[in-house]
Design an enzyme around this catalytic site. Structure first.
Site, PDB file in Angstrom:
ATOM      1  N   ASN A  76      -0.275  -4.954  -5.330  1.00 37.99           N
ATOM      2  CA  ASN A  76      -1.612  -4.200  -5.019  1.00 37.99           C
ATOM      3  C   ASN A  76      -1.959  -4.053  -5.999  1.00 37.99           C
ATOM      4  OD1 ASN A  76      -4.276  -3.021  -4.656  1.00 37.99           O
ATOM      5  ND2 ASN A  76      -3.798  -1.243  -4.557  1.00 37.99           N
ATOM      6  N   GLY A  84       0.889   6.166  -9.442  1.00 40.03           N
ATOM      7  CA  GLY A  84       0.001   6.157 -10.478  1.00 40.03           C
ATOM      8  C   GLY A  84       0.966   6.810 -11.464  1.00 40.03           C
ATOM      9  N   GLU A 134       1.865   6.654   1.472  1.00 40.62           N
ATOM     10  CA  GLU A 134       1.252   6.684  -0.130  1.00 40.62           C
ATOM     11  C   GLU A 134       0.692   8.280   0.149  1.00 40.62           C
ATOM     12  OE1 GLU A 134       0.439   2.686  -2.046  1.00 40.62           O
ATOM     13  OE2 GLU A 134      -1.429   3.167  -0.925  1.00 40.62           O
ATOM     14  N   HIS A 186      -6.687   3.331   1.710  1.00 38.13           N
ATOM     15  CA  HIS A 186      -6.459   3.290   0.145  1.00 38.13           C
ATOM     16  C   HIS A 186      -6.634   4.354  -0.394  1.00 38.13           C
ATOM     17  CE1 HIS A 186      -4.525   3.741  -3.754  1.00 38.13           C
ATOM     18  NE2 HIS A 186      -3.239   3.249  -3.178  1.00 38.13           N
ATOM     19  N   SER A 195       4.796   4.913  -7.428  1.00 42.27           N
ATOM     20  CA  SER A 195       5.636   4.315  -7.932  1.00 42.27           C
ATOM     21  C   SER A 195       6.991   3.666  -8.003  1.00 42.27           C
ATOM     22  CB  SER A 195       5.685   6.185  -8.915  1.00 42.27           C
ATOM     23  OG  SER A 195       4.518   6.509  -9.592  1.00 42.27           O
ATOM     24  N   LYS A 202      -4.738  -3.849  -7.957  1.00 41.24           N
ATOM     25  CA  LYS A 202      -6.207  -3.026  -7.958  1.00 41.24           C
ATOM     26  C   LYS A 202      -7.077  -3.200  -8.769  1.00 41.24           C
ATOM     27  CE  LYS A 202      -3.062   1.222  -7.676  1.00 41.24           C
ATOM     28  NZ  LYS A 202      -3.266   2.569  -7.406  1.00 41.24           N
ATOM     29  N   GLU A 232      -7.674   5.567  -3.210  1.00 42.25           N
ATOM     30  CA  GLU A 232      -8.432   5.735  -4.200  1.00 42.25           C
ATOM     31  C   GLU A 232      -9.372   5.013  -3.719  1.00 42.25           C
ATOM     32  OE1 GLU A 232      -6.281   2.650  -6.217  1.00 42.25           O
ATOM     33  OE2 GLU A 232      -5.120   4.180  -7.131  1.00 42.25           O
TER      34      GLU A 232
HETATM   35  P1  PGA Z   1       1.825   2.808  -7.893  1.00 44.68           P
HETATM   36  O1  PGA Z   1       0.378   2.895  -7.229  1.00 44.68           O
HETATM   37  O2  PGA Z   1       3.162   1.492  -7.492  1.00 44.68           O
HETATM   38  O3  PGA Z   1       1.174   1.980  -9.444  1.00 44.68           O
HETATM   39  O4  PGA Z   1       2.309   3.910  -7.947  1.00 44.68           O
HETATM   40  C1  PGA Z   1       0.803   2.205  -5.758  1.00 44.68           C
HETATM   41  C2  PGA Z   1      -0.819   2.089  -5.110  1.00 44.68           C
HETATM   42  O5  PGA Z   1      -1.436   2.740  -5.185  1.00 44.68           O
HETATM   43  O6  PGA Z   1      -0.604   1.170  -3.792  1.00 44.68           O
END
Ligand code: PGA
Length: 248
Positions: A9, A172, A166, A94, A212, A11, A96
């Site tokens: 992803n 993150g 997640e 997601h 992560s 982003k 976010e």
């Molecule tokens: P990350 O993000 O691996 O940077 O923690 C995962 C995600 O949001 O899909």
């Protein structure tokens, strides 16, 4: 036998040329095991990345979409437009999007049904906050998100659904759920699918872990019995790291 799915992803990162550069480094990699690899690019890069992928096995995903096929929705992108590009998957719900753009369970549900209608496979994201986990509400939260996202989705369409567990506190942050905790939650999710849809869906729906995931922890996480791959954010932006992860 479920084939693991590992999706990067990106982003809100990567210009078109940066994206093409990355895809050119990963698209011809020989994988050690049978794994489906997906890149989830910004809308602006989808078309060019589709061309860069060419006839390799790499799959393409968008990170969001509107549920309507068209209309007066300034700034939105419809499933018809995405299908026109030839995407395979779309990330929906997601955390976010839920957190910064106010996406509700109801919005996610409309998007999931729309994606299925237009033959785009949804990657449905669910997960609890740290507070919810500490208060023992993680399972309840995840169950409610899943049941709402899948409301009205028919059993025959479940084989195309991917769920990404997640935990929000792991995204993150460099903190990952322990592989055992992640596996337990994913086994719990699979049981929710079993209760709602029965044995066949139980066997077919793929459930990834995200939060992560890095080269150093990918093998341990993805090799858990119930985990069918990973949704990778930060570590999918560097070809070397992503290649190590897809060759977990
Ligand atoms: P990350 O993000 O691996 O940077 O923690 C995962 C995600 O949001 O899909």
């Amino acid at each position: 036998m479920r084939i693991p799915i590992i999706a990067g992803n990106w982003k809100m990162n990567m210009t078109i040329s940066q994206g093409i550069d990355l895809v050119n480094k990963i698209k011809d990699i020989t994988l050690k095991t049978d794994v489906e690899v997906v890149v989830c690019t910004p809308f602006t890069a989808l078309m060019d990345i589709k061309r860069a992928i060419g006839d390799t096995k790499l799959k393409l995903a968008a990170q969001n979409m509107h549920w309507e096929e068209g209309g007066a929705y300034t700034g939105e992108v419809s499933p018809v437009m995405l299908k026109d590009i030839g995407i395979d998957y779309v990330i929906l719900g997601h955390s976010e999007r839920r957190q910064y753009f106010g996406e509700s369970d109801d919005d996610v549900n409309k998007k999931v049904k729309s994606a299925i209608k237009y033959n785009i496979r949804p990657i449905i994201c669910v997960g609890e906050t740290l507070e919810e986990r500490e208060q023992g509400q993680a399972e309840e939260k995840v169950k409610s998100q899943i049941l709402k996202a899948l409301d009205g989705v028919e059993k025959k369409d479940t084989a195309d659904v991917v769920i990404a567990y997640e935990p929000i506190w792991a995204i993150g942050t460099g903190k990952t759920a322990s592989s055992k905790d992640a596996n337990n939650m994913i086994a719990y999710i699979r049981n929710i699918i079993m209760e709602k849809y029965g044995d066949e869906a139980f066997d077919k729906v793929r459930i990834q872990y995200g939060g992560s995931v890095k080269p150093g922890n990918a093998t341990e996480i993805i090799n858990q019995p119930d985990i069918d791959g990973a949704l990778v954010g930060g570590a999918s932006l560097k070809a070397d790291d992503f290649i190590k992860i897809i060759n977990f």
